[in-house]
Write a protein that holds these residues in place. Sequence first.
Motif, PDB file in Angstrom:
ATOM      1  N   HIS A 119       0.841  -1.202   0.000  1.00 54.23           N
ATOM      2  CA  HIS A 119       0.000   0.000   0.000  1.00 54.23           C
ATOM      3  C   HIS A 119       0.877   1.253   0.000  1.00 54.23           C
ATOM      4  N   ALA A 120       1.954   1.220   0.795  1.00 57.42           N
ATOM      5  CA  ALA A 120       2.858   2.364   0.884  1.00 57.42           C
ATOM      6  C   ALA A 120       3.532   2.649  -0.449  1.00 57.42           C
ATOM      7  N   ILE A 121       3.965   1.614  -1.136  1.00 57.83           N
ATOM      8  CA  ILE A 121       4.635   1.793  -2.431  1.00 57.83           C
ATOM      9  C   ILE A 121       3.682   2.434  -3.434  1.00 57.83           C
ATOM     10  N   TRP A 122       2.463   1.940  -3.473  1.00 63.43           N
ATOM     11  CA  TRP A 122       1.464   2.500  -4.390  1.00 63.43           C
ATOM     12  C   TRP A 122       1.188   3.972  -4.062  1.00 63.43           C
ATOM     13  N   LYS A 123       0.994   4.263  -2.775  1.00 59.22           N
ATOM     14  CA  LYS A 123       0.711   5.641  -2.368  1.00 59.22           C
ATOM     15  C   LYS A 123       1.880   6.569  -2.692  1.00 59.22           C
ATOM     16  N   LEU A 124       3.105   6.086  -2.474  1.00 63.96           N
ATOM     17  CA  LEU A 124       4.290   6.899  -2.743  1.00 63.96           C
ATOM     18  C   LEU A 124       4.401   7.221  -4.231  1.00 63.96           C
ATOM     19  N   LEU A 125       4.151   6.227  -5.079  1.00 63.87           N
ATOM     20  CA  LEU A 125       4.218   6.442  -6.524  1.00 63.87           C
ATOM     21  C   LEU A 125       3.135   7.402  -6.999  1.00 63.87           C
ATOM     22  N   THR A 126       1.915   7.229  -6.514  1.00 58.92           N
ATOM     23  CA  THR A 126       0.829   8.105  -6.951  1.00 58.92           C
ATOM     24  C   THR A 126       1.036   9.527  -6.425  1.00 58.92           C
ATOM     25  N   HIS A 127       1.571   9.657  -5.211  1.00 53.05           N
ATOM     26  CA  HIS A 127       1.831  10.983  -4.648  1.00 53.05           C
ATOM     27  C   HIS A 127       2.816  11.761  -5.513  1.00 53.05           C
ATOM     28  N   HIS A 128       3.774  11.066  -6.100  1.00 55.27           N
ATOM     29  CA  HIS A 128       4.773  11.722  -6.943  1.00 55.27           C
ATOM     30  C   HIS A 128       4.395  11.688  -8.437  1.00 55.27           C
ATOM     31  N   ASP A 129       3.120  11.387  -8.693  1.00 59.07           N
ATOM     32  CA  ASP A 129       2.576  11.424 -10.061  1.00 59.07           C
ATOM     33  C   ASP A 129       3.319  10.499 -11.021  1.00 59.07           C
ATOM     34  N   ILE A 130       3.713   9.334 -10.528  1.00 58.71           N
ATOM     35  CA  ILE A 130       4.321   8.320 -11.383  1.00 58.71           C
ATOM     36  C   ILE A 130       3.194   7.524 -12.033  1.00 58.71           C
ATOM     37  N   PRO A 131       3.023   7.586 -13.335  1.00 57.99           N
ATOM     38  CA  PRO A 131       1.912   6.869 -13.970  1.00 57.99           C
ATOM     39  C   PRO A 131       2.100   5.364 -13.892  1.00 57.99           C
ATOM     40  N   LEU A 132       0.992   4.654 -13.668  1.00 58.19           N
ATOM     41  CA  LEU A 132       1.026   3.195 -13.565  1.00 58.19           C
ATOM     42  C   LEU A 132       0.126   2.516 -14.595  1.00 58.19           C
ATOM     43  N   ALA A 133      -0.990   3.130 -14.937  1.00 57.91           N
ATOM     44  CA  ALA A 133      -1.932   2.494 -15.859  1.00 57.91           C
ATOM     45  C   ALA A 133      -1.270   2.241 -17.206  1.00 57.91           C
ATOM     46  N   GLY A 134      -1.265   0.985 -17.620  1.00 61.32           N
ATOM     47  CA  GLY A 134      -0.689   0.608 -18.892  1.00 61.32           C
ATOM     48  C   GLY A 134       0.821   0.586 -18.913  1.00 61.32           C
ATOM     49  N   ARG A 135       1.476   0.923 -17.805  1.00 64.84           N
ATOM     50  CA  ARG A 135       2.931   0.944 -17.749  1.00 64.84           C
ATOM     51  C   ARG A 135       3.472  -0.410 -17.288  1.00 64.84           C
ATOM     52  N   HIS A 136       4.698  -0.692 -17.712  1.00 64.01           N
ATOM     53  CA  HIS A 136       5.336  -1.964 -17.355  1.00 64.01           C
ATOM     54  C   HIS A 136       6.050  -1.802 -16.017  1.00 64.01           C
ATOM     55  N   VAL A 137       5.566  -2.523 -15.015  1.00 62.72           N
ATOM     56  CA  VAL A 137       6.172  -2.513 -13.682  1.00 62.72           C
ATOM     57  C   VAL A 137       6.828  -3.865 -13.443  1.00 62.72           C
TER      58      VAL A 137
ATOM     59  N   ASP B  83      -4.213  -0.796 -12.906  1.00 62.80           N
ATOM     60  CA  ASP B  83      -3.998  -1.246 -14.286  1.00 62.80           C
ATOM     61  C   ASP B  83      -2.544  -1.291 -14.765  1.00 62.80           C
ATOM     62  N   ALA B  84      -1.606  -1.590 -13.852  1.00 62.47           N
ATOM     63  CA  ALA B  84      -0.227  -1.765 -14.292  1.00 62.47           C
ATOM     64  C   ALA B  84      -0.075  -3.100 -15.016  1.00 62.47           C
ATOM     65  N   THR B  85       0.884  -3.162 -15.917  1.00 61.80           N
ATOM     66  CA  THR B  85       1.277  -4.414 -16.563  1.00 61.80           C
ATOM     67  C   THR B  85       2.473  -4.949 -15.781  1.00 61.80           C
ATOM     68  N   LEU B  86       2.358  -6.158 -15.260  1.00 62.32           N
ATOM     69  CA  LEU B  86       3.259  -6.606 -14.206  1.00 62.32           C
ATOM     70  C   LEU B  86       4.166  -7.755 -14.620  1.00 62.32           C
ATOM     71  N   THR B  87       5.455  -7.656 -14.259  1.00 65.17           N
ATOM     72  CA  THR B  87       6.386  -8.769 -14.335  1.00 65.17           C
ATOM     73  C   THR B  87       6.943  -9.004 -12.940  1.00 65.17           C
ATOM     74  N   LEU B  88       6.796 -10.233 -12.430  1.00 59.73           N
ATOM     75  CA  LEU B  88       7.263 -10.581 -11.087  1.00 59.73           C
ATOM     76  C   LEU B  88       8.456 -11.512 -11.209  1.00 59.73           C
TER      77      LEU B  88
END
Length: 292
Positions: free
Chosen positions: A146-164, A187-192
């Motif tokens: 949750h913290a990682i997601w909040k930190l990224l969104t707070h700094h306006d790092i786009p995630l939708a459709g992006r490769h994470v 809606d991130a595109t994910l590689t684990l």
Amino acid sequence: MSGPMACLLDGDAFAASLRQDMAKRVHALSLAGRPLKLVTLLVGDNPASSAYIARKHADCAELGILSEDLRLPAIIDQQRLMAEIARLNADDSVTGFLVQLPLPTHLNEAEALEAVSPAKDIDGLHPINLGRLLAGTPGLLPCTPHAIWKLLTHHDIPLAGRHVTIIGRGALVGRPLAMLLTLKGIDATLTLLNSATPDLADFTRSADVVISAAGVAGLVTASMIRPGATVVGVGISYGADGEMISDIADDVAATAQAVTPRHGSVGAVTRAMLLENLIAIAEAGQALSKGL
């Protein structure tokens, strides 16, 4: 010639602003006769766990939340641990609590986490809460993802459709983070990736966002990152002198667009998400009582 240094994803400042907003919610709950109480349960005297718990209680004091630092000796057996968890589940004065990990090796961590009431699970690690996340109907979220997601969104790092790309498939960060970032609406595109992945760089060089939760010092280097990517270091390890070392090498800042600082950042926001879960539990209880 190196380019401009990356933007630092400052989690400490962000967490401080979150706590200011949370303090108002805590005050409103207190005025409504719903004071909050957090309990941490630590078995043994792990120095790193003790230090982390101290910061959690400092956060509570700042917000006006009552907290209890419950310590049990390292030699206790599973039955005693389970009895303490059952007692906290039944105590109506306890809004939420957590069992601090890691536990001594003779104790069963999975059994302990499953014994915590899902309704008081401020860590968000109970199988029921993780199952809700997997089902796409999340309730109490695991704090570090949750913290990682909040930190990224707070700094306006786009995630939708992006490769994470996430390095590390652990139950505390990697796997639940993958579930969270692929929720509808994020809606991130994910590689684990994991320890059996043959060449991490083959995957990380194509990623818009790289998140490392491996706990391997300096694992992610500038050569593994494409220019303009965002890099988040979650995993830490300790050097021979006891110094905390990030998964992210220092040279990454010269290549990435944004990167977490060498120390801190995600940890401060993780503690804030712990309090977010605690406050959410209390607010849900208040709404339920009004509905009755």
